[in-house]
Design an enzyme around this catalytic site. Sequence first.
Site, PDB file in Angstrom:
ATOM      1  N   MET A  23       0.708  -1.354  -0.038  1.00 34.97           N
ATOM      2  CA  MET A  23       0.133   0.106  -0.020  1.00 34.97           C
ATOM      3  C   MET A  23       0.728   1.277   0.016  1.00 34.97           C
ATOM      4  O   MET A  23       1.818   1.346   0.921  1.00 34.97           O
ATOM      5  CB  MET A  23      -0.751   0.033   1.164  1.00 34.97           C
ATOM      6  CG  MET A  23      -2.381  -0.670   1.135  1.00 34.97           C
ATOM      7  SD  MET A  23      -3.112  -0.187  -0.223  1.00 34.97           S
ATOM      8  CE  MET A  23      -3.759   1.398   0.502  1.00 34.97           C
ATOM      9  N   CYS A  24       0.522   1.986  -0.958  1.00 37.28           N
ATOM     10  CA  CYS A  24       1.478   3.381  -1.177  1.00 37.28           C
ATOM     11  C   CYS A  24       0.671   4.616  -0.900  1.00 37.28           C
ATOM     12  O   CYS A  24      -0.610   4.572  -0.555  1.00 37.28           O
ATOM     13  CB  CYS A  24       2.143   3.302  -2.645  1.00 37.28           C
ATOM     14  SG  CYS A  24       2.213   1.522  -3.275  1.00 37.28           S
ATOM     15  N   ARG A  25       1.266   5.427  -1.137  1.00 34.99           N
ATOM     16  CA  ARG A  25       0.710   6.939  -1.205  1.00 34.99           C
ATOM     17  C   ARG A  25       0.990   7.543  -2.496  1.00 34.99           C
ATOM     18  O   ARG A  25       2.162   7.525  -2.858  1.00 34.99           O
ATOM     19  CB  ARG A  25       1.194   7.841   0.098  1.00 34.99           C
ATOM     20  CG  ARG A  25       1.329   7.357   1.293  1.00 34.99           C
ATOM     21  CD  ARG A  25      -0.286   7.180   1.982  1.00 34.99           C
ATOM     22  NE  ARG A  25      -1.081   6.175   1.603  1.00 34.99           N
ATOM     23  CZ  ARG A  25      -2.409   6.160   1.975  1.00 34.99           C
ATOM     24  NH1 ARG A  25      -2.922   6.934   2.507  1.00 34.99           N
ATOM     25  NH2 ARG A  25      -3.007   5.046   1.461  1.00 34.99           N
ATOM     26  N   ASN A  33      -2.051   3.289  -6.788  1.00 32.98           N
ATOM     27  CA  ASN A  33      -1.934   2.927  -5.210  1.00 32.98           C
ATOM     28  C   ASN A  33      -3.106   1.859  -4.853  1.00 32.98           C
ATOM     29  O   ASN A  33      -4.387   2.402  -5.201  1.00 32.98           O
ATOM     30  CB  ASN A  33      -2.380   4.388  -4.324  1.00 32.98           C
ATOM     31  CG  ASN A  33      -2.827   4.029  -3.062  1.00 32.98           C
ATOM     32  OD1 ASN A  33      -2.280   3.213  -2.201  1.00 32.98           O
ATOM     33  ND2 ASN A  33      -3.457   4.925  -2.601  1.00 32.98           N
TER      34      ASN A  33
END
Lengths: 1082, 301
Positions: B1-3, B118
Amino acid sequence: MTHYHDGAAASLPRIRGFYYTPEAQSENTSATASPGHPDMADPAFQAAAHRAPPASISHAVGAKLQQLQNKPLQRTPSQNSISSAAAATPHTGAQTPLPAAHHHPRAARPLNHQSDRIRCLQTLSQQRAGHAARHAADWNDDDDDDDDDDDVDVDVDAASEGADSSTAAPGNLSALALALSSQYVFSGSQRGQIYVWNRETFHLERVLYGHSAGCLSLALDDAHGVLFSGGGDGKVRAWDIHTLRCLYIVHAGVNSGAILSLAYSRTRNVLVLGCQNTSIQVFDVANRDAVSREDRASELGARRSRFFDGSSAPITVCTARPSPEVRSSSPTDSAGAGSECAEDHYVVFERSITPFAHSGYIYSLLLGSPSATATATAAAAATAAAHGEEELLLSAASDGAIKMWRLAGATIEEAGVLGGSSETEDEDEDVCVKALALNDGLLFAGLQGGGVEVWDLETMQRIRTLPGTGSSDVLSLAIHANCLYSGAADGTIRVWGPDLKLTGWISTASDSVLALVAAADDDLLVSGTDDGSVSFWDISAAAAVATASFGSAPAGPAAATAPALHDLHISAGDGDVHTRRYRDRHMLNALDQWIPIKSVSGVPDLQSECRRAARFLKGLMQQLGAADTRLISSTPSSNPLVYCRFDASAEAANALPLAHRPTIFVYGHYDVMPAGDEALWNTQPFELVGRDGYLYGRGVSDDKGPVLATLFAISELAASGSLPMTVVFCIEGEEENGSIGLHEAIEQYRDLFGVPRLILLSLSYWLGESTPCLTYGMRGSIRANLHIESTRNADVHAGVWGGAVSEPLTCLSHILARLADPSGRVLVPGFHDSVRPVSAKEEAEMRDLVRWITSKEARAPLVAQTAAAGAAAAKQAQDDLYHQLMQRWRFPTLTVHHMDVSTVAARTNTTLVPAAAQASLSVRVVPDQSLDDIAAKLRAYIEEVFGEILAQRQKSGGDGNGRAMLDDLKLHLEVKPNAQWWLADPETPVYQAAARAIREEWSDDAAGPGAARVPLLIREGGSIPAVPWLESFFAPHAVAVNLPMGQSSDNAHLDNERISLENLSRGRRIVQRLVRDISSVL
Amino acid sequence: MCRLLLYKSNSPVLLADLLTRPAHSIIMQSFNCKLRVDLRRPMNGDGFGIGWYDEPRTAGCIFTSTLPAWGNLNLQRLAEKVKSRLVFAHVRATTGDTATSESNCHPWQFGNLMWMHNGNIAGFERIKRRLQNALRDEMYHSIQGTTDSEHAFALFLNMLDRPGERAEFSYAELRRAMLRTIAQLNEWLDEAGVEDISLLNFAVTDGQSVVCTRYITSADKEAASLFYSSGSEFKTDAESGQYRMSKANRREDVVVVASEPLTYERSDWLVIPTNTVLVVTPKMNVHLSPIKDKYWNPRRQ
């Protein structure tokens, strides 16, 4: 010696609200060529006026449009177009000349730079006002909120403010939204405040705080007196437009973003919100309490954002404004949603929300029935409703679509799509619709990238896109008298006639015109711009043309409030706000044309300007219905007096021959001081500029403004049949130049003036900024020139001849040194003998006055200087002020103005002994000093001192008889009584009446304990030679009353001369009040 | 999980004003994010990437690193100097078993196009072969890394006509391709019987238009967070010293989209509703429309 019975002036074209000087007229041949349409001096306007008035506007426009589509657009050739490159560049901060300027010669210059077209009445700055309001709040803490007279009557330009406003971050106060009530203009600012401006006085009435982000939209419910404001904070605030308090807060749906547009439906009493999140929401104003407080609170409580309200939030969010600035007239709006559950909080529930109403931001909402005008009044809406015509909601968004909706209960139903392609979007047309306006079945849509689309709502067809809009976004639209006004991101407002042709453009000083609103009850357009300015435009000229070219159509506002001059005079009182507003506008139009005439007296090059100013005034007097107008001159080189007479309304009062008839004598002057250092002026000195409630320009306060105020006051009384006695005007042109020729002219034409019982003038200033005053005394003056000259007649070398020649400058210095001691006390023997002693009563009154002034006029320059010391020194400051005022008003003084030597060489070369030296000085005299006695004493004393000096010199010189000196000294002394002191008795009935007139006029504003003190009785240190002279010339019955109109900061004779518009307007009404009832006190 | 963060404006912005200086900048989000669906750790430390455009109609530039964004000196230095009108930025937390390598860092580019993601495609390995098979050679060979995200980009490119040769695309074309990409993924996932939920917050740009989605393959759950903000300028407020989106001229001169708000200024940030596509057009118009497929649910909270 000459009468100027000027034939040309007699035929001045008479125009609704406009005046043409003979000069202007002669330049404009077309005006004289078509006497039937005098107000169509401009060819383009003329052309419009000649078009046959069609029967029905709606069809006429349609027909016209058909025509236009079939043939290329042709502009009326202009006979007096301006072709120079300089003129083609907009005089504004806006970047480029408009493309339109090339195509349309008429548009080469903005309408507001053409004297008779659209005029800027005022420009108000949110930024400057914001600072002033903050300032006012500082010293008015003890005031009740209701009593806002003091803190709103802010003098935003007082010296101390200048620095403040310049340091404030620029561009932070864009005026994003506007609304207009009958009383106020509301402007929503980028920071969320709403500024409330008085429509008549242009003063800032209040700043409404509450929104924690910009106020982007405003809508008015004038039936219930409620203003709705939509914020970037996702809330709508409802404000009472009379008390200016926040009534309640409406929270838009969750995650609505900014409320970009609002529309209020009178017929359904609902408010429609256009939101950033593409939703349209309906708030049922009428049934807002149907949902219980608990339910509203729980809805708000449930609205928690994981990000902003999460327990792990590292920073407490606070968006409320810092407290010192907040003079909140509403419940404070805290940031946390959970705390917003007071009973004044309402919520838009999901059932009233149409999500994805568009696929873009809803920039504009409009409610109306297809055939009604956008500026529909309540009556028009009612009419539409009566005809069963459905009210439609129109919305425009960043997806380029215009949608139609029907209001159904507390929600909306889609009724059609006009433009764009929100669903398919295959065209990929990347155009956003920023603004909508509706007029008579035609919908106008302002487009991003320029252009205004015109849609026929009946056929749902796009009829055309208006050409000539340039390439800047059209951000705002307004309709007035069938004209369309479009504001764009190039800082201009384009004006379109009823035929949808471009009439011209208005240039604002900004980069973007963000909001426009036109008054339904007035010829007024208001613009809000990105420099934080709110500007008021008089659009009566455009409205007049529209009405002329399209018949009598709207029996509406424009026609009702722009009566011809004679109509105006028939209406009696000043009670009607429209009449009052129109009269002010009328007076301003005249002043606007008079100020640019550089009537500086005593400058040979400007003598012709003085004469123009005189002729302008004479022409104006004629138009205003004076019985006799003339220019009177006693000496060929001096500027003429302008004379006119208004006879009493009742014939009986005119029974006596003029020479024996009691009259009111109005004295004033039309000459002005030179502009001085123009670099110090913020605006062009000889241009009337309205800003922040003031009018700026040379002569606006001294004395052209007050002269016109008085002239309009008297002419209105005469026209309404309530002038009790004959009034004569004597407006001279040499006041600033020693009133040359005044005595002679009046003596020669004495019979024209009747038997003056009251001499009325307005040639002084209030002591401070906010308390009206009445002047009852002025000092007199004596001027003197000392010239000491050596018999050698030439400068000599100081090294070669020094010691063997007389020293004229040393001698002069000795004399001057003996005139007054270092404290300033005059040493002339017997000088003080006849100064009237200060009675205990007088001192008490003065101390009382000083106390009043220091407590109520903290912003006046006079007080600011002395009271700056702080509270501890307050007593001392009051004492100081008392002494200063006594010295200025009550005691004599002597001033040496200037010393000089004979030649330029002697002035600049420090090795010469000058052959002569001279000094000019003046003495101010007070009751009961006799002018001649003091002049004689001064002369005798100077001669005596000179004699002593000579004697001393002889005693000490060489062989003891002074013969060693090469030369002798001679004294040439000129002592000239200039003005007698003047002192009126404030106890007399006339003064009491004048005081009453002032008090009554200002009573709505000066309520409270201070009312009884209004007006302050004051004196002036200066002198007006004419006043005591006229009193004595017309003795024994003449009494002079000096009604000051201007404030102490008016800067007469200085740079940035100004007068408060309110003061001028009230000044006019004070004169009316005084004169109307004068018979009982004379 | 990213931003992720994307930014488009009429006048160039200094990267530092987006990436490093705001109170909750993407660098802050790399070690202290607040809204992650996956709550294992608040870190996005498996590399980062920034992409920006300089000249219109020419390809952008991408800088990626496998180091955590918070400690990267080069990023700090670049951010203080580089100005751009269109910026993509991404901080990564790996999902699945993909390597922490530069080729696996977002964004990716192809011709003038740039892409980032994302979220994750659930059960990606079960549709990976099918996806690769569907690609034209050009797209197939463009894939450098091993992530689901990059494969989704290839699939997106496959929906376009000659994507490598064209300087510009209409925003409608990009949006259509985006929606078809999601539809295609859904189709394959359904066929493969994948029941786990995919989070598809995609963003793509050609340097002129931006198209991004907030999407979840579920009719009742909320998609990974995505916020937007627009106005005339994103700058430090003179009064508070905090970054604020000013709205000074009834125009949108700046649009920011980010997984989490860059500031704590509540009124500046709006949530993009779940299963919505947001478009920023070349003229800076923001369009929002629902993705009305089987996962569309207007009642979702």
